[in-house]
Every structure is written in structure tokens, then in C-alpha cells.
Scaffold this motif. Structure first.
Motif, mmCIF file in Angstrom:
data_model
loop_
_atom_site.group_PDB
_atom_site.id
_atom_site.type_symbol
_atom_site.label_atom_id
_atom_site.label_comp_id
_atom_site.label_asym_id
_atom_site.label_seq_id
_atom_site.Cartn_x
_atom_site.Cartn_y
_atom_site.Cartn_z
ATOM 1 N N ALA A 230 15.912 109.074 -2.291
ATOM 2 C CA ALA A 230 16.240 107.883 -3.064
ATOM 3 C C ALA A 230 15.409 107.849 -4.326
ATOM 4 C CB ALA A 230 15.989 106.631 -2.228
ATOM 5 N N GLY A 231 16.026 107.394 -5.416
ATOM 6 C CA GLY A 231 15.336 107.248 -6.685
ATOM 7 C C GLY A 231 15.337 105.810 -7.146
ATOM 8 N N ALA A 232 15.239 105.599 -8.461
ATOM 9 C CA ALA A 232 15.166 104.247 -9.012
ATOM 10 C C ALA A 232 16.450 103.471 -8.743
ATOM 11 C CB ALA A 232 14.893 104.317 -10.510
ATOM 12 N N THR A 233 17.596 104.097 -9.008
ATOM 13 C CA THR A 233 18.889 103.421 -8.798
ATOM 14 C C THR A 233 19.878 104.284 -8.032
ATOM 15 O OG1 THR A 233 19.787 104.235 -10.906
ATOM 16 C CG2 THR A 233 18.611 102.114 -10.935
ATOM 17 N N GLN A 234 19.527 105.543 -7.767
ATOM 18 C CA GLN A 234 20.476 106.478 -7.187
ATOM 19 C C GLN A 234 19.935 107.106 -5.909
ATOM 20 O OE1 GLN A 234 20.519 109.005 -10.617
ATOM 21 N NE2 GLN A 234 22.320 108.054 -11.536
ATOM 22 N N VAL B 42 25.734 112.597 -6.203
ATOM 23 C CA VAL B 42 24.903 111.482 -6.647
ATOM 24 C C VAL B 42 25.605 110.179 -6.286
ATOM 25 C CG1 VAL B 42 23.772 110.383 -8.612
ATOM 26 C CG2 VAL B 42 24.030 112.877 -8.558
ATOM 27 N N PHE B 43 24.863 109.258 -5.634
ATOM 28 C CA PHE B 43 25.392 107.960 -5.229
ATOM 29 C C PHE B 43 24.608 106.834 -5.900
ATOM 30 C CE2 PHE B 43 26.213 110.703 -1.526
ATOM 31 C CZ PHE B 43 27.565 110.475 -1.307
ATOM 32 N N ASP B 44 25.246 105.680 -6.006
ATOM 33 C CA ASP B 44 24.551 104.434 -6.292
ATOM 34 C C ASP B 44 23.842 104.036 -5.005
ATOM 35 O OD1 ASP B 44 24.058 101.550 -6.297
ATOM 36 O OD2 ASP B 44 25.241 101.481 -8.129
ATOM 37 N N ARG C 15 11.282 110.963 -11.963
ATOM 38 C CA ARG C 15 12.173 112.072 -12.297
ATOM 39 C C ARG C 15 12.709 112.688 -10.999
ATOM 40 N NH1 ARG C 15 10.937 114.197 -17.448
ATOM 41 N NH2 ARG C 15 9.913 112.571 -18.671
ATOM 42 N N TRP C 16 13.874 113.255 -11.087
ATOM 43 C CA TRP C 16 14.439 114.027 -9.975
ATOM 44 C C TRP C 16 13.944 115.467 -10.029
ATOM 45 C CZ3 TRP C 16 16.795 111.666 -6.090
ATOM 46 C CH2 TRP C 16 17.319 110.395 -6.314
ATOM 47 N N VAL C 17 13.778 116.065 -8.873
ATOM 48 C CA VAL C 17 13.398 117.469 -8.759
ATOM 49 C C VAL C 17 14.407 118.137 -7.831
ATOM 50 C CG1 VAL C 17 11.592 119.119 -8.145
ATOM 51 C CG2 VAL C 17 10.963 116.846 -9.007
ATOM 52 N N ASP D 199 17.769 109.073 -14.259
ATOM 53 C CA ASP D 199 19.211 109.229 -14.073
ATOM 54 C C ASP D 199 19.515 110.697 -13.772
ATOM 55 O OD1 ASP D 199 21.962 109.266 -14.106
ATOM 56 O OD2 ASP D 199 22.161 108.682 -16.211
ATOM 57 N N ALA D 200 19.972 110.973 -12.546
ATOM 58 C CA ALA D 200 20.256 112.354 -12.149
ATOM 59 C C ALA D 200 21.444 112.948 -12.888
ATOM 60 C CB ALA D 200 20.507 112.421 -10.641
ATOM 61 N N THR D 201 22.242 112.143 -13.558
ATOM 62 C CA THR D 201 23.406 112.667 -14.277
ATOM 63 C C THR D 201 23.084 112.978 -15.738
ATOM 64 O OG1 THR D 201 24.323 110.545 -15.061
ATOM 65 C CG2 THR D 201 24.837 111.213 -12.804
ATOM 66 N N GLY D 202 21.818 112.843 -16.128
ATOM 67 C CA GLY D 202 21.422 113.128 -17.499
ATOM 68 C C GLY D 202 20.993 114.570 -17.692
ATOM 69 N N ALA D 203 20.140 114.802 -18.690
ATOM 70 C CA ALA D 203 19.686 116.153 -19.021
ATOM 71 C C ALA D 203 18.503 116.541 -18.127
ATOM 72 C CB ALA D 203 19.292 116.228 -20.488
ATOM 73 N N TRP D 204 18.310 117.870 -17.980
ATOM 74 C CA TRP D 204 17.281 118.405 -17.071
ATOM 75 C C TRP D 204 16.460 119.482 -17.768
ATOM 76 C CZ3 TRP D 204 17.000 117.402 -11.577
ATOM 77 C CH2 TRP D 204 17.952 116.469 -11.122
ATOM 78 N N ASN D 205 15.165 119.525 -17.431
ATOM 79 C CA ASN D 205 14.308 120.658 -17.777
ATOM 80 C C ASN D 205 14.430 121.689 -16.659
ATOM 81 O OD1 ASN D 205 13.391 119.066 -19.938
ATOM 82 N ND2 ASN D 205 11.686 118.261 -18.730
ATOM 83 N N ARG D 206 14.860 122.902 -17.000
ATOM 84 C CA ARG D 206 15.195 123.896 -15.971
ATOM 85 C C ARG D 206 14.247 125.094 -16.047
ATOM 86 N NH1 ARG D 206 21.666 124.345 -17.065
ATOM 87 N NH2 ARG D 206 20.849 125.174 -19.035
ATOM 88 N N TYR D 207 13.870 125.592 -14.849
ATOM 89 C CA TYR D 207 12.892 126.669 -14.747
ATOM 90 C C TYR D 207 13.321 127.689 -13.703
ATOM 91 C CZ TYR D 207 9.790 123.651 -17.418
ATOM 92 O OH TYR D 207 9.250 122.863 -18.396
ATOM 93 N N ALA D 208 12.948 128.935 -13.949
ATOM 94 C CA ALA D 208 13.064 129.987 -12.944
ATOM 95 C C ALA D 208 11.692 130.607 -12.742
ATOM 96 C CB ALA D 208 14.062 131.060 -13.388
ATOM 97 N N PHE D 209 11.281 130.710 -11.476
ATOM 98 C CA PHE D 209 10.026 131.356 -11.106
ATOM 99 C C PHE D 209 10.337 132.543 -10.212
ATOM 100 C CE2 PHE D 209 8.919 126.921 -11.920
ATOM 101 C CZ PHE D 209 7.844 127.054 -12.787
#
Length: 522
Positions: free
Chosen positions: A120-124, A135-137, A179-181, A203-213
Motif C-alpha cells: 500500500a502507498g499514499a493513495t494506491q 495498480v488499484f485505488d 516512492r514505489w520500488v 503515483d505508480a502510474t507516473g515516471a520512474w528512475n530505472r536501474y540495472a545491477f
């Protein structure tokens, strides 16, 4: 730069670091510092074209067992069996709605197990199962986005993170940064990768910082688990070469850089093949750990829990330390099914996997101010069935102690397994799990306790969703984990997600998400 290991810097922690804790000489190798393979910023997820799951594939991932350490025959049995029930569980049930699964939101499972996970997050509320997320409300259970395959999130990233959709997923919420992870591995080709994305907002439907390790070309990073901590995202893996277990690897990912979208590194320790199934502590609540506190990591041995302390310094890796394991004696137990396959189902001889060779996700941490606590569980053999052994540990930063422990396996017929445990801000403890028996379809329930209840006891459980089918046709895989999380806003509402079946079959799993609250938590 994509899909290429830029370089590897190996630093020994040195004798001074080793003397700071009780590290067995053969339990770990030195510290390895690895740069990211690649990072970027995505478009908004809601603007990406959904990548559908493959059609017609039905793949069952094999169980990759890790070592189990059985106590001597005279020290086996269940030393923490709950023999009395304090009474009815007076929780308030809130939402109960379908997650990713057969026939829901146009989804059909492409494989097994479901590996149901969510937070669970702030609103989602974000749920991820097998290779697809949704992603749910969180207030209504209404769908906001999805289901889409995991690699939808990696469009335009390049390399194996974008190409593959290998699963072993984690959906987490960073309560500190809001933030979502999201993470999944890539192991179809080398180098073996962990693909980790951090949202730019709540907001999980927004932009993301993406990484590969990357983790090299020899041993792949199976069964990844992630815990959120102020100084890092701590990730743990069971490392395998083909089917040969090489030991757990414990890593710290540069959280602050990833939240900012900057270049990030990871620092890792490789444990010996004696240790597997290690979980990192994951922060619950608004109060952070004491300043400078290490992350706590845990697995189990023969009638004991093993605890490590991981302190990371990204500015000066020479200051990074891993101490442990400190052995914490617990009541006697034997893993359910000897960590194999033995759970019965209604109307079939097909049995289900216990996944009893490891602790169940999460290792939930909370700082109450006057004490720190860790809550965790695993599946054990008790009363001729499987039950859920749960623990509350205190003082992990000093000399850790078992404050209370218990085995939940009430009645005479139901088997209990696949648990997930957490604690709200009032100290109410909840334990979600699956149930099954020779006369019952696999179903979903939860139990709990109030802080004033007799130590080591849970109240009578609530059945939140009754399954309508058994898994057949030779398929024994039934999830590798479930997820119980706290609402980060009220710190009272629990969300639990796991799987069930709507009808007899194979590769036809469904999932459920239910929320509830204890009456004293406002």
C-alpha cells in the motif's frame, strides 16, 4: 553501456571490521562494490503501451532448494505450540477484491508459481504476481492501471531488463520518500541482472528512475527480497550455478541516489553455502531506526535464528561492515514437509510445496521509541500438519532476544502455511496465511493478537476468502511468498494478498487482496 558490466571493485573489509562482530571465518567473502549497468528515467507509466503476457505459455518454475539444518532427533518437535486461544479476533474487515488472476481484468496466468506480492502507498495499492502487475485505488479497490507485464515498466530502457520478463518480483513502497520500488530479475542471459525501478512520485502510474545491477556470468541471483531502510535498499539473493546453491548474497543499493535518479552503486557480501533464505529488515511506521543503525538480516538454522548487521557507507566503502551471524535460540521446530511437498488438497492426491526451507517475506521492522522489534514467520511441522511459526524479536541493535514466539495450527484438520506477518503502530500483530486440507480447497485467512494478549498466542483466525478448487495435473508449485503490508498513511490498516483457485486445474491461479484493521488502532 546497456547490458555491460562497467567494472568491479573488490574491497576487503579487513581484520578491524571482522573483529567488530562474530563473523565466522568461512561465512562470507569480502565486500564487492559494483556500479550500475545502466540507469535512466522512463516516460510516465500511464503513457506506455502495455506489453501483454505471452500467449499459450505454461511454465512452472522449479523449486530451487537451499540447505536446511535439522536439529538432532531428540531436539525436534514443536516447542512453541499454541495450546489455547485467547478468543475471537475483533478486527474490522474493510476491502476484499480480486487481484491479478484467471479471468480477472482480462488476465490469464502464463506460468506458476504466482509469487504474489504487493504494498500500500499514499493513495494506491500495487500488486505484482508472477510476471504482471496492477495498480488499484487503495480506498475503493478500483483498478487504476493494468494488469500489464513487468517489462512494460522497462520500455525504452534497453538490454535484458526490457527484453526479458523473468519474474521473482517485488512491489514495495518507500514510506520515507513516498516512492514505489519495483524489482524483478533477468536470468535468461548473462550478465545476470536485478532490474529495479523507483517512482518519481507517490503515483505508480507516473515516471520512474530505472536501474540495472549485475551479478556476473556464473551465479544467478535467485529469490530476490528487498527491504527499505534509510541508508539503502537492502536486497538479498540465493545465488545458484545451474542447480548448485552457492550461498546467500547480501547487497545494499544506493537508495538516495536512486530516489534522485542519479548514478548508483551496490555493495555486496557473499555468504558461504551454509546460509540461504536471508531476509532484510523492512521499515514499517513513521519512526525511523536510530541514527546510523545497520540493517538487520535474518535466516534460520537448527532451532535458531541467525542475525546479521549490515552497515553501508557509499561515500567510503572501506567503512562498510557486515557483522554476524549472531545465533538466537528459539523453541524447537522441524520445517514443514522436511521443506518438501506434502500439503494435501480436497479431492486430489496432488500435494503442494511447503517452501519451508526459508523464512517468509517480510522481515517487518518497527521502532516504537522505547524498543525496536522484528516480526517474521516460517512454516513448520506440528501436530502432524504444517503450522506457521512466528516470532517477535526485540533489541536487534544490541543483544537480540525472542520477546515472544508461537506456532499457529489450531483445530485438527487444516494445514497452515505461506504466511506473512507485520505489526501496526499500536503493537497489534497480524499474520496472513493460506490454509488447506484433504477436505478443504486452499483458502485465505489471517490471525492476530493484541499487545495485552498472552505472549505467544494468536486469536481465532478469520477466513477471508474460501477457495473453490484444488491445483492438479502434477503441478505442486504454490507461490513462493505472500505479502502483508501496512497503510503508510494511517499505520493501522493491513493489506494482505495471496493466491487461491476458482476451480480445479493447473496454471489457473487467482489472487485476492483484503484489508482489515484492529479496533484499538485509530
Amino acid at each position: 553501456m546497456r547490458g555491460v558490466v562497467i567494472g568491479v571493485l573488490v574491497l576487503s573489509t579487513g581484520a578491524a571490521a571482522l573483529s567488530a562482530g562474530s563473523i565466522a571465518a568461512q561465512s562470507q567473502t569480502g565486500l564487492t562494490v559494483r556500479p550500475e549497468v545502466h540507469h535512466d528515467v522512463s516516460r510516465r507509466l500511464r503513457d506506455m503501451k502495455p506489453v501483454p503476457p505471452p500467449v499459450g505459455t505454461r511454465e512452472a518454475e522449479p523449486v530451487r532448494p537451499i540447505p536446511i539444518h535439522l536439529p538432532p532427533p531428540g531436539q525436534r518437535g514443536d516447542g512453541a505450540l499454541q495450546t489455547e486461544a485467547p478468543g475471537k479476533l475483533n478486527t474490522t474487515d474493510l476491502l476484499n477484491f480480486a487481484g491479478v488472476g484467471t479471468g480477472d481484468y482480462g488476465f490469464q496466468p502464463p506460468g506458476a508459481p504466482s509469487d504474489t506480492n504487493g504494498a500500500a502507498g499514499a493513495t494506491q495499492y500495487v500488486q505484482w504476481a508472477n510476471d504482471s502487475f496492477i495498480v488499484f485505488d487503495k480506498a475503493t479497490g478500483a483498478k487504476v492501471l493494468g494488469p500489464v507485464t513487468g517489462k512494460t515498466l522497462w520500455q525504452g530502457f534497453g538490454g535484458a531488463c526490457e527484453t526479458n520478463n523473468d519474474g521473482d518480483i517485488i512491489a514495495q513502497y518507500d514510506k520515507i520518500a513516498q516512492r514505489w520500488v519495483m524489482a524483478q530479475f533477468s536470468i535468461k542471459q548473462t550478465p545476470y541482472l536485478e532490474c529495479v525501478a523507483v517512482s518519481q512520485t507517490s503515483d505508480a502510474t507516473g515516471a520512474w528512475n530505472r536501474y540495472a545491477f549485475a551479478y556476473g556470468d556464473t551465479n544467478y541471483n535467485d529469490y530476490p527480497k528487498i527491504g527499505v531502510w534509510p541508508d539503502a535498499y537492502y536486497a538479498t539473493y540465493n545465488m545458484f550455478h545451474d542447480k548448485l546453491f552457492r550461498g546467500a548474497q547480501l547487497c545494499a543499493l544506493d537508495r538516495l541516489s536512486m530516489v534522485a535518479g542519479a548514478t548508483a552503486t551496490q555493495q555486496c557480501y557473499q555468504l558461504s553455502s551454509t546460509y540461504g533464505g536471508v531476509l532484510p529488515a523492512d521499515l514499517d511506521g513513521a519512526t525511523p531506526p536510530p541514527a546510523g543503525a545497520p540493517n538487520y538480516l535474518l535466516n534460520f538454522g537448527a532451532n535458531k535464528l541467525n542475525l546479521w548487521k549490515f552497515h553501508v557507507d557509499f561515500a567510503n566503502p572501506a567503512n562498510t561492515t557486515l557483522t554476524g551471524p549472531a545465533a538466537i535460540a528459539v523453541a524447537s521446530f522441524s520445517p514443514a514437509c522436511n521443506a518438501g511437498t506434502c500439503l494435501p488438497q480436497k479431492g486430489t492426491a496432488q500435494q503442494l510445496d511447503s517452501i519451508a526451507d526459508r523464512l517468509m517475506y517480510r522481515l517487518a521492522y518497527r521502532n516504537f521509541g522505547d524498543h525496536e522489534t522484528l516480526v517474521v514467520n516460517h512454516s513448520i511441522s506440528s501436530k502432524g500438519r504444517s503450522g506457521v511459526r512466528w516470532y517477535e524479536l526485540r533489541n536487534p541493535g544490541g543483544t537480540p532476544v525472542v520477546y515472544q514466539q508461537g506456532t499457529y495450527v489450531p483445530g485438527t484438520t487444516l494445514w497452515y502455511w505461506m504466511g506473512s506477518a507485520a505489526m501496526d503502530k499500536m503493537g497489534d500483530l497480524a499474520l496472513g496465511f493460506s490454509t488447506t486440507s484433504a477436505s478443504d480447497f486452499p483458502s485465505i485467512g489471517y490471525a492476530g493478537r493484541l499487545p495485552g494478549d498472552k505472549p505467544g498466542t494468536l486469536r481465532k483466525h478469520a477466513l477471508t476468502f474460501k477457495g473453490k478448487g484444488s491445483q492438479i495435473n502434477g503441478l505442486s508449485r504454490w507461490g513462493d511468498y505472500s505479502a502483508l503490508s501496512l497503510d503508510p498513511v494511517d499505520d493501522c490498516t493491513f493489506y494482505f494478498t495471496t493466491e487461491y483457485l476458482k476451480a480445479n486445474g493447473a496454471f489457473n491461479w487467482s489472487t485476492r487482496i483484503n484489508s482489515f484493521r484492529f479496533p484499538g488502532c485509530q
